[in-house]
Design an enzyme around this catalytic site. Structure first.
Site, PDB file in Angstrom:
ATOM      1  N   ASP A  85       0.641  -1.170   0.083  1.00  0.00           N
ATOM      2  CA  ASP A  85      -0.004  -0.075   0.078  1.00  0.00           C
ATOM      3  C   ASP A  85       0.946   1.312   0.086  1.00  0.00           C
ATOM      4  O   ASP A  85       1.997   1.254   0.500  1.00  0.00           O
ATOM      5  CB  ASP A  85      -0.697   0.031   1.151  1.00  0.00           C
ATOM      6  CG  ASP A  85      -2.032  -0.977   1.334  1.00  0.00           C
ATOM      7  OD1 ASP A  85      -2.161  -1.812   0.270  1.00  0.00           O
ATOM      8  OD2 ASP A  85      -2.945  -0.871   1.896  1.00  0.00           O
ATOM      9  N   ASP A  86       0.335   2.334  -0.366  1.00  0.00           N
ATOM     10  CA  ASP A  86       0.817   3.542  -0.191  1.00  0.00           C
ATOM     11  C   ASP A  86       1.811   4.202  -1.287  1.00  0.00           C
ATOM     12  O   ASP A  86       2.105   5.334  -1.265  1.00  0.00           O
ATOM     13  CB  ASP A  86       1.419   3.961   1.150  1.00  0.00           C
ATOM     14  CG  ASP A  86       0.223   3.842   2.158  1.00  0.00           C
ATOM     15  OD1 ASP A  86      -0.933   3.596   1.857  1.00  0.00           O
ATOM     16  OD2 ASP A  86       0.512   3.702   3.452  1.00  0.00           O
ATOM     17  N   HIS A 136      -5.878   2.814  -4.497  1.00  0.00           N
ATOM     18  CA  HIS A 136      -5.822   3.302  -2.911  1.00  0.00           C
ATOM     19  C   HIS A 136      -6.260   4.784  -2.390  1.00  0.00           C
ATOM     20  O   HIS A 136      -5.792   5.257  -1.570  1.00  0.00           O
ATOM     21  CB  HIS A 136      -4.404   2.927  -2.561  1.00  0.00           C
ATOM     22  CG  HIS A 136      -4.440   2.736  -1.071  1.00  0.00           C
ATOM     23  ND1 HIS A 136      -5.333   1.851  -0.373  1.00  0.00           N
ATOM     24  CD2 HIS A 136      -3.549   3.144   0.157  1.00  0.00           C
ATOM     25  CE1 HIS A 136      -4.868   2.056   0.902  1.00  0.00           C
ATOM     26  NE2 HIS A 136      -3.865   2.695   1.283  1.00  0.00           N
ATOM     27  N   HIS A 140      -5.082   8.967   0.064  1.00  0.00           N
ATOM     28  CA  HIS A 140      -5.313   7.968   1.230  1.00  0.00           C
ATOM     29  C   HIS A 140      -6.337   8.521   2.249  1.00  0.00           C
ATOM     30  O   HIS A 140      -6.228   8.791   3.476  1.00  0.00           O
ATOM     31  CB  HIS A 140      -3.846   8.152   2.132  1.00  0.00           C
ATOM     32  CG  HIS A 140      -3.590   6.900   2.983  1.00  0.00           C
ATOM     33  ND1 HIS A 140      -3.936   6.724   4.136  1.00  0.00           N
ATOM     34  CD2 HIS A 140      -3.159   5.783   2.601  1.00  0.00           C
ATOM     35  CE1 HIS A 140      -3.727   5.536   4.729  1.00  0.00           C
ATOM     36  NE2 HIS A 140      -3.138   4.894   3.845  1.00  0.00           N
ATOM     37  N   HIS A 237       3.628  -2.603   3.374  1.00  0.00           N
ATOM     38  CA  HIS A 237       3.690  -1.012   2.669  1.00  0.00           C
ATOM     39  C   HIS A 237       5.075  -1.010   1.946  1.00  0.00           C
ATOM     40  O   HIS A 237       5.867  -1.432   2.513  1.00  0.00           O
ATOM     41  CB  HIS A 237       3.483  -0.100   3.844  1.00  0.00           C
ATOM     42  CG  HIS A 237       2.302  -0.071   4.460  1.00  0.00           C
ATOM     43  ND1 HIS A 237       2.116  -0.955   5.351  1.00  0.00           N
ATOM     44  CD2 HIS A 237       1.193   0.676   4.160  1.00  0.00           C
ATOM     45  CE1 HIS A 237       0.864  -0.635   5.935  1.00  0.00           C
ATOM     46  NE2 HIS A 237       0.095   0.300   5.190  1.00  0.00           N
TER      47      HIS A 237
END
Length: 705
Positions: A85-86, A136, A140, A237
């Site tokens: 993620d991210d 995503h 965020h 991540h």
């Protein structure tokens, strides 16, 4: 600046400025909306889960909410889907890709739109290496707390960024701050239902590495290792901080699980899903490219404006220090200067007058009330149409000479007065100005020094009752009592104001008289005298009360002429930059100061204001407030000193904060208009102001007659 034929002032630059400001606003808005920075995963507020269907709460990590009833899926046994993620992150994503390539496996990367727009090449590399992309959101954002419009913007902007960067689309979404299926709350389910209506699949996780907490390699390894043979979606991540522990854990766990017969695949591959990835058409990809370019440009612009704000703050601080230091030097010099014999020579006061009937009588009577004797007055009526000359004739005062001429402009009227004068010392006063009794005597005292060719008096605003008058009053007090002291110490005075100034007649005539080819004849004449080797100084006690513009329109006309005329004078005397002596001091001190603080910085003012406004609107109001407070303080401190030096009440300074709105914007728009007019080669008319006869002195004057 050469003399041009009169052309109409340009108009198209306002459309250009508006277009530029609009473009800057859009770019900064996109940057804030799509490219906004975010915090890494953490805790967030949750609601109860009464509205969440049991099929979701008890189901697998992949939720399909597109139908009437939600359907969930699990991975095949002994299958792991590593998800990150991210990202993408320029430091850690490539290193994670290398780890995955070394072990020959593929994963799914849930990217944010903001990061994709910053690193489109890295996003494309993820796809080229056979990995899968998921959405995503752009910044965020917690989709459970976001409204419908914000959620759609977040997701669609990210879709567009992915299409522009990698030429692909995805239906996979991982809501930020999500975890396992049994942790879905009511807000999360409402968001999931909206996503289903848009044809999207939701991917949660079953094993959470919690690597954002950096708990250590052992803890991460244990967290991502399945306890049973059931397949698992693993949450990791590749952005948001140091991911060295994540890399080490992957290098440990992947070989261990492979040795036990586990396989690794993307979410779609591990769950047997199809149609989650699709190509995009050329128009969509082009739109993605435009979005990426706009956000990157907006970020570059935001950075540039940030540095500009810092630079402006530093320059404002340096300017404040400079004027305060030079003011202290000027005050000390005044106290310790050797005494000279007083100057008692006769003086002629020249008053150029065009449509000054409202105030000409007060001007003449204030001059004749002077403590200095003898003082003669020459009024040059420059073709007035309001009966100005008739008012002067009816007064029939001794020592007052009236000269009538066809309208030829203020410089021509001054030259007429110079030709008629019979004294070496002359004082030039505007027809709307009232002198104090001691003004004439004070303004000629510096001529005791034979090197002095001109003296600037201290012009003060008489009609200071309204807000506009108070703002101009503040500007005049600070400008005369600090800036002119600084120029005096630096021996680079750019302007002896038309409201009140004294000259050696022979010095002016040696130059050919008052220049008539610029709109700022006072600045032009002052610079010409300094280039001819004369000193120009400031005398605080030579006070003159002048009528300031009473409306914004009148103020615009006055400052437009002043600024444009100053640019003309600077261009005309640009040779002073390489000159020696007094001319060199003007060229290398006074002119650069004028260009930097009165031209360059005001031209950039609108863009700084836009950046500051966006800082407030995007939540960075503390920084914006800090900068605003610093700028205000850097004006307030000198303001207090200037008002004290001029023995003025400090009460008007209460209106200084309001001066940052409307008045400051008007001043920098005037500069922009002047610069564009100059670049276009247009020539302005004089822009005569309407007089109301409000130049009342602070106390009654005694008629010398």
């Amino acid at each position: 600046m050469p003399h041009h034929r009169r052309l109409p002032p340009p108009k198209a630059h306002w459309a250009l400025l508006a277009t530029l400001l609009f473009a800057v606003t859009v770019l900064l808005g996109l940057t804030a909306l799509v490219g906004g920075r975010f915090a890494a995963d953490g805790t967030h507020t949750t609601e109860g889960g009464a509205a969440v269907p049991a099929a979701v709460r008890d189901g697998g990590p992949i939720i399909d909410p597109r139908g009437a009833e939600p359907v969930t899926s699990r991975l095949r046994p002994k299958t792991v889907a590593l998800t990150f993620d991210d990202g993408p992150d320029p430091e850690w994503t490539p290193r994670i890709l290398d780890v995955l390539a070394r072990h020959g496996i593929h994963a799914t990367f849930f990217v944010t739109g903001g990061q994709v727009t910053r690193h489109p090449g890295l996003t494309a590399d993820i796809v080229h290496r056979g990995h899968e992309l998921g959405n995503h959101t752009a910044t965020h954002t917690d989709l459970g707390a976001a409204g419908d419009v914000r959620a759609q913007i977040e997701l669609r902007a990210t879709d567009l960024a992915i299409a522009g960067a990698a030429g692909t689309g995805t239906s996979l979404v991982r809501p930020p701050y999500s975890s396992t299926a049994d942790a879905v709350d009511d807000a999360g389910w409402r968001a999931a239902s909206r996503l289903g209506g848009e044809g999207r699949l939701i991917v949660l996780s079953e094993l959470d590495s919690r690597d954002w907490q950096r708990p250590g390699v052992d803890a991460i390894s244990a967290a991502i290792t399945p306890r049973t043979d059931d397949g698992a979606v693993v949450l990791l991540h590749d952005a948001g901080g140091d991911r060295s522990e994540t890399l080490a854990a992957l290098d440990r766990v992947i070989p261990e699980l492979k040795a036990k017969g586990w396989r690794f695949d993307t979410v779609s591959g591990a769950a047997g899903l199809s149609g989650t990835t699709a190509g995009v058409d050329g128009l969509t990809r082009f739109g993605g490219w435009l979005l990426i370019a706009a956000v990157q440009t907006g970020e570059a612009l935001s950075t540039a404006l940030g540095w500009l704000l810092v630079a402006a703050s530093v320059l404002a601080l340096l300017r404040t220090v400079l004027v305060l230091v030079t003011t202290a030097i000027h005050v000390r010099r005044g106290r310790t200067a050797p005494s000279r014999p007083p100057v008692r020579e006769p003086v002629t006061v020249i008053v150029p007058a065009y449509n000054e009937a409202a105030g000409i009588e007060a001007t003449i009577r204030s001059i004749l009330a002077s403590d200095h004797h003898p003082t003669w007055v020459i009024v040059v009526d420059d073709g007035s149409t309001d009966g100005t000359a008739d008012v002067v004739e009816r007064l029939a005062l001794r020592r007052v000479t009236l000269i009538r001429q066809r309208n030829a402009g203020k410089p021509a009227a001054l030259n007429t007065g110079l030709a008629a004068a019979r004294t070496e010392l002359v004082v030039m006063v505007d027809g709307d100005t009232v002198l104090e009794p001691g003004t004439v005597g004070a303004v000629i005292q510096p001529f005791a020094d034979p090197s002095v060719g001109a003296v600037s008096g201290n012009a003060k605003v008489a009609n200071r009752g309204g807000l506009l008058g108070r703002w101009q009053h503040i500007e005049y007090v600070i400008g005369f009592n600090l800036d002119r002291r600084m120029y005096d110490v630096g021996e680079c005075m750019p302007t002896v104001p038309g409201a009140v100034g004294a000259f050696r007649r022979s010095a002016v005539l040696a130059l050919g008289g008052v220049p008539e080819d610029t709109l700022a004849e006072d600045t032009d004449l002052t610079m010409a005298l300094e280039r001819d080797g004369w000193r120009v100084v400031y005398e605080q006690e030579a006070r003159a009360w002048t009528e300031a513009p009473a409306t914004l329109g009148q103020l615009w006309k006055q400052r437009y002429r002043w600024c444009y005329g100053t640019l003309q004078a600077i261009w005309k005397h640009r040779g002073a930059v390489v000159a020696k002596g007094a001319a060199g001091r003007l060229g290398r001190r006074g002119i650069p100061y004028l260009l930097l603080f009165q031209v360059a910085l005001p031209v950039l003012g609108p863009f700084v204001d836009v950046a500051a406004l966006f800082g407030v609107l995007t939540g960075d109001w503390k920084t914006a407030l800090l900068y605003w407070s610093v700028f205000l303080l850097l004006q307030l401190v000198p303001g207090v000193i200037a008002f004290r030096l001029d023995r003025e009440s400090l009460r008007p300074l209460l209106f200084l904060p309001l001066q940052q709105f409307v008045y400051r914007q008007l001043m920098y728009l005037v500069v922009i208009q002047s610069v564009m007019t100059a670049l276009a080669g247009a020539r302005l008319p004089w822009h005569k102001l309407d007089r109301l006869g409000q130049s009342a002195p602070p106390r009654s004057l005694v008629d010398a007659e």
